[in-house]
Design a protein around this motif. Sequence first.
Motif, PDB file in Angstrom:
ATOM      1  N   PRO A  38     -28.964  18.859 -18.460  1.00  0.00           N
ATOM      2  CA  PRO A  38     -28.443  20.120 -17.918  1.00  0.00           C
ATOM      3  C   PRO A  38     -29.552  21.061 -17.447  1.00  0.00           C
ATOM      4  N   GLN A  82     -26.896  19.633  -7.932  1.00  0.00           N
ATOM      5  CA  GLN A  82     -25.626  20.347  -7.815  1.00  0.00           C
ATOM      6  C   GLN A  82     -24.812  19.868  -6.610  1.00  0.00           C
ATOM      7  N   LYS A 112     -17.805  14.372 -16.937  1.00  0.00           N
ATOM      8  CA  LYS A 112     -18.282  15.179 -18.065  1.00  0.00           C
ATOM      9  C   LYS A 112     -18.558  16.610 -17.607  1.00  0.00           C
ATOM     10  N   GLN A 113     -19.035  16.746 -16.388  1.00  0.00           N
ATOM     11  CA  GLN A 113     -19.354  18.066 -15.832  1.00  0.00           C
ATOM     12  C   GLN A 113     -18.154  18.707 -15.155  1.00  0.00           C
ATOM     13  N   HIS A 114     -17.200  17.898 -14.696  1.00  0.00           N
ATOM     14  CA  HIS A 114     -16.014  18.389 -13.980  1.00  0.00           C
ATOM     15  C   HIS A 114     -14.760  17.756 -14.578  1.00  0.00           C
TER      16      HIS A 114
END
Length: 152
Positions: A38, A82, A112-114
């Motif tokens: 991250p 990104q 996992k991020q979205h």
Amino acid sequence: MKKIPSLILLAGMFLLIFLGGCHKAKMLDVASVTALEPQALEEEADYSCSYFYFLWGRQAELSHKFEEALEAYEKAYICDPQADYIARKMPILLLRMDRGKEAVHWLQQYLKQHPRETGSRMLLARVLIRLNRFDEAAVEFRSVHEVNPEDL
């Protein structure tokens, strides 16, 4: 006559890299690119680098040079972690290359991020079905239904 647009595109890409620089890009495998921490996502993106490699990858993909396209997209993703479009494009390219297990890995990392992104979750479920991993696919379909009960 068809080579002129390709030459112009190639010249434009080299000019872009020359003017914008692209010091962040380096060779990595698919697993290490998707495992970016991250903290790496919070770094400032190098848009000129990302755009250069994205154009290179897109040109290679349209020419059916999938290995070259994959390498260029990976570099574009390194330059701009990104870049949502690139993150969603990678599994599709991997599927075109019959590398389903790697596509599953990319999709799982992206989700996992979205976690509420149902399109990628549906794609993951379909890939899991293709890999005969039916129980995992059912879990993904249930997740889609929880997020959007009206999506049949």
